[in-house]
Design an enzyme around this catalytic site. Structure first.
Site, PDB file in Angstrom:
ATOM      1  N   SER A  22       0.831  -1.211   0.000  1.00 33.92           N
ATOM      2  CA  SER A  22       0.000   0.000   0.000  1.00 33.92           C
ATOM      3  C   SER A  22       0.863   1.257   0.000  1.00 33.92           C
ATOM      4  O   SER A  22       1.898   1.320   0.672  1.00 33.92           O
ATOM      5  CB  SER A  22      -0.904   0.028   1.234  1.00 33.92           C
ATOM      6  OG  SER A  22      -1.932  -0.919   1.135  1.00 33.92           O
ATOM      7  N   GLY A  23       0.382   2.249  -0.766  1.00 38.26           N
ATOM      8  CA  GLY A  23       1.075   3.539  -0.794  1.00 38.26           C
ATOM      9  C   GLY A  23       2.498   3.422  -1.280  1.00 38.26           C
ATOM     10  O   GLY A  23       3.379   4.159  -0.836  1.00 38.26           O
ATOM     11  N   ASP A  77      -7.646   1.367   1.004  1.00 40.38           N
ATOM     12  CA  ASP A  77      -8.998   0.831   1.085  1.00 40.38           C
ATOM     13  C   ASP A  77      -9.048  -0.660   0.775  1.00 40.38           C
ATOM     14  O   ASP A  77      -9.951  -1.361   1.234  1.00 40.38           O
ATOM     15  CB  ASP A  77      -9.916   1.608   0.143  1.00 40.38           C
ATOM     16  CG  ASP A  77     -10.117   3.043   0.620  1.00 40.38           C
ATOM     17  OD1 ASP A  77     -10.491   3.219   1.791  1.00 40.38           O
ATOM     18  OD2 ASP A  77      -9.881   3.979  -0.159  1.00 40.38           O
ATOM     19  N   VAL A  79      -6.892  -3.055   1.808  1.00 44.76           N
ATOM     20  CA  VAL A  79      -6.638  -3.849   3.016  1.00 44.76           C
ATOM     21  C   VAL A  79      -7.784  -3.694   4.007  1.00 44.76           C
ATOM     22  O   VAL A  79      -8.130  -4.634   4.728  1.00 44.76           O
ATOM     23  CB  VAL A  79      -5.272  -3.490   3.651  1.00 44.76           C
ATOM     24  CG1 VAL A  79      -5.273  -2.118   4.286  1.00 44.76           C
ATOM     25  CG2 VAL A  79      -4.860  -4.536   4.685  1.00 44.76           C
ATOM     26  N   ASN A  82     -10.381  -6.068   2.795  1.00 46.85           N
ATOM     27  CA  ASN A  82     -10.003  -7.444   3.134  1.00 46.85           C
ATOM     28  C   ASN A  82     -10.395  -7.773   4.574  1.00 46.85           C
ATOM     29  O   ASN A  82     -10.924  -8.853   4.862  1.00 46.85           O
ATOM     30  CB  ASN A  82      -8.501  -7.627   2.927  1.00 46.85           C
ATOM     31  CG  ASN A  82      -8.132  -9.046   2.566  1.00 46.85           C
ATOM     32  OD1 ASN A  82      -8.958  -9.815   2.083  1.00 46.85           O
ATOM     33  ND2 ASN A  82      -6.880  -9.404   2.792  1.00 46.85           N
ATOM     34  N   ASP A 226     -25.211   8.236   4.053  1.00 45.45           N
ATOM     35  CA  ASP A 226     -25.097   8.187   5.514  1.00 45.45           C
ATOM     36  C   ASP A 226     -24.768   6.749   5.889  1.00 45.45           C
ATOM     37  O   ASP A 226     -25.554   5.837   5.617  1.00 45.45           O
ATOM     38  CB  ASP A 226     -26.426   8.628   6.138  1.00 45.45           C
ATOM     39  CG  ASP A 226     -26.419   8.597   7.662  1.00 45.45           C
ATOM     40  OD1 ASP A 226     -25.535   7.938   8.253  1.00 45.45           O
ATOM     41  OD2 ASP A 226     -27.325   9.198   8.269  1.00 45.45           O
ATOM     42  N   ASP A 229     -27.659   4.806   8.097  1.00 42.96           N
ATOM     43  CA  ASP A 229     -29.105   4.946   7.867  1.00 42.96           C
ATOM     44  C   ASP A 229     -29.767   3.678   7.336  1.00 42.96           C
ATOM     45  O   ASP A 229     -30.973   3.658   7.087  1.00 42.96           O
ATOM     46  CB  ASP A 229     -29.407   6.124   6.929  1.00 42.96           C
ATOM     47  CG  ASP A 229     -28.888   5.908   5.508  1.00 42.96           C
ATOM     48  OD1 ASP A 229     -28.204   4.886   5.263  1.00 42.96           O
ATOM     49  OD2 ASP A 229     -29.153   6.767   4.643  1.00 42.96           O
ATOM     50  N   LEU A 231     -29.424   2.341   4.437  1.00 43.52           N
ATOM     51  CA  LEU A 231     -29.765   2.458   3.023  1.00 43.52           C
ATOM     52  C   LEU A 231     -28.523   2.709   2.172  1.00 43.52           C
ATOM     53  O   LEU A 231     -27.538   3.274   2.651  1.00 43.52           O
ATOM     54  CB  LEU A 231     -30.748   3.618   2.798  1.00 43.52           C
ATOM     55  CG  LEU A 231     -32.105   3.517   3.483  1.00 43.52           C
ATOM     56  CD1 LEU A 231     -32.837   4.855   3.375  1.00 43.52           C
ATOM     57  CD2 LEU A 231     -32.941   2.396   2.878  1.00 43.52           C
ATOM     58  N   ASP A 285     -11.793  -2.525  -5.618  1.00 38.84           N
ATOM     59  CA  ASP A 285     -11.361  -3.843  -6.083  1.00 38.84           C
ATOM     60  C   ASP A 285     -12.481  -4.567  -6.817  1.00 38.84           C
ATOM     61  O   ASP A 285     -13.670  -4.347  -6.546  1.00 38.84           O
ATOM     62  CB  ASP A 285     -10.897  -4.705  -4.904  1.00 38.84           C
ATOM     63  CG  ASP A 285      -9.595  -4.220  -4.298  1.00 38.84           C
ATOM     64  OD1 ASP A 285      -8.818  -3.561  -5.019  1.00 38.84           O
ATOM     65  OD2 ASP A 285      -9.350  -4.503  -3.107  1.00 38.84           O
TER      66      ASP A 285
END
EC number: 2.7.1.107
Length: 309
Positions: A22-23, A77, A79, A82, A226, A229, A231, A285
């Site tokens: 990552s990064g 995001d 990892v 996962n 949100d 919520d 949804l 992903d």
């Protein structure tokens, strides 16, 4: 415990999962700083580094089964996603040390993206919020959980193309893939069934389903989503004009695209989605090919976040 409220957990033992890629390698340095901070504050740390995503998930599930007060992931995001496959539906809190290129989960929960030690303090402080997760079920009944946005249509075609490319690396690959897909822009025949009752049959450019507001490193594709919520926020764009689509992209940074005539929004708990030849991407992903059922699952995760802000 109702979604959206905070409560405090005692954090004495943490399982730490790191994605070393990552990064562009930044996650390893960030993880060292975060783990050192945890140990300095008296927390026992079990470290996990998987050879790949499947291996990491297996190791994490085994560690969680032995008992832990929290799971801390360092990376982007991917990892985080996962870890969601293991933690969804459990009462084990997830802490995030942001060290990826997108960091949309971290952004949603007000986590520091450039200070691993400060992010580690949030883990030890133990304040959690109960949040919803998204869940994708494909035609074979296989499930995948996601935290941010599930994307279909133009943006999933861009991901498909970028994944086939060997060069260049980083964000430039996605920009080139986007330009290539713009040259092939065409209406896509979608069929959506919302909560088993409302049917939408339309030629769309994209249809995205947000548990949270942003994807792609801060693009507010579902600006009013949100995460507590129950949804999904659904954003649909209709444009067979490359010029209009190019005008749309800058507005997504501030979420202003939802005011445009070619964009429509709605909400639903569960959506059946069909579109021939289109894949679903979630948390950046690959998830599965369409058709699929995409749902919001209320109160599915405990996430560690700052007490204030």
């Amino acid at each position: 415990m109702s979604a959206g409220q905070l409560r405090r957990h005692e954090i004495g033992k943490v399982t730490a999962l790191t994605n070393p890629l990552s990064g562009h390698g930044a996650a390893v340095k960030a993880a060292h700083g975060a783990i050192a901070r945890l140990k300095h504050r008296g927390v026992d740390v079990v470290e996990i580094v998987g050879g790949d995503a499947h291996d990491a998930r297996h190791l994490l599930a085994a560690a969680v089964a032995k008992g832990t007060d929290a799971v801390m992931v360092t990376g982007g995001d991917g990892v985080v996603s996962n870890a969601l496959q293991v933690l969804a539906g459990t009462d084990i809190p997830l802490g995030i040390i942001p060290a990826g290129t997108g960091n949309d989960h971290a952004r949603e929960f007000g986590l520091p993206t450039k200070n691993p030690k400060a992010a580690a303090d949030i883990v030890v402080d133990g304040w959690t919020e109960t949040i919803d997760l998204g869940r994708i079920q494909d035609d074979n009944g296989i499930e995948k959980w996601f935290g941010t946005v599930a994307a279909t249509g133009f943006d999933s075609l861009v991901n498909d193309r970028a994944n086939r490319m060997r060069w260049p690396h980083g964000r430039m690959r996605y920009y080139i893939a986007m330009l290539a897909e713009l040259s092939r822009l065409r209406p896509l025949p979608f069929r959506l069934v919302l909560d088993g009752t409302e049917e939408i049959v339309a030629d769309l450019t994209l249809a995205d389903f947000g548990n949270t507001r942003s994807y792609g490193g801060g693009l507010l594709i579902c600006p009013n989503a949100d995460h507590s919520d129950g949804l999904l926020d659904i954003t649909m764009a209709q444009s067979d004009s490359r010029t209009k689509l190019l005008r749309l992209f800058p507005t997504i940074f501030k979420g202003a695209h939802v005011e445009l005539d070619e964009v429509s929004t709605t909400r639903a708990k569960t959506v059946h989605v069909e579109c021939p030849g289109i894949n679903v991407y979630a948390d950046g992903d690959f998830a599965c090919p369409l058709p699929a059922e995409i749902s919001a699952v209320p109160a599915a995760l405990q996430v560690l976040r700052p007490r204030h802000g």
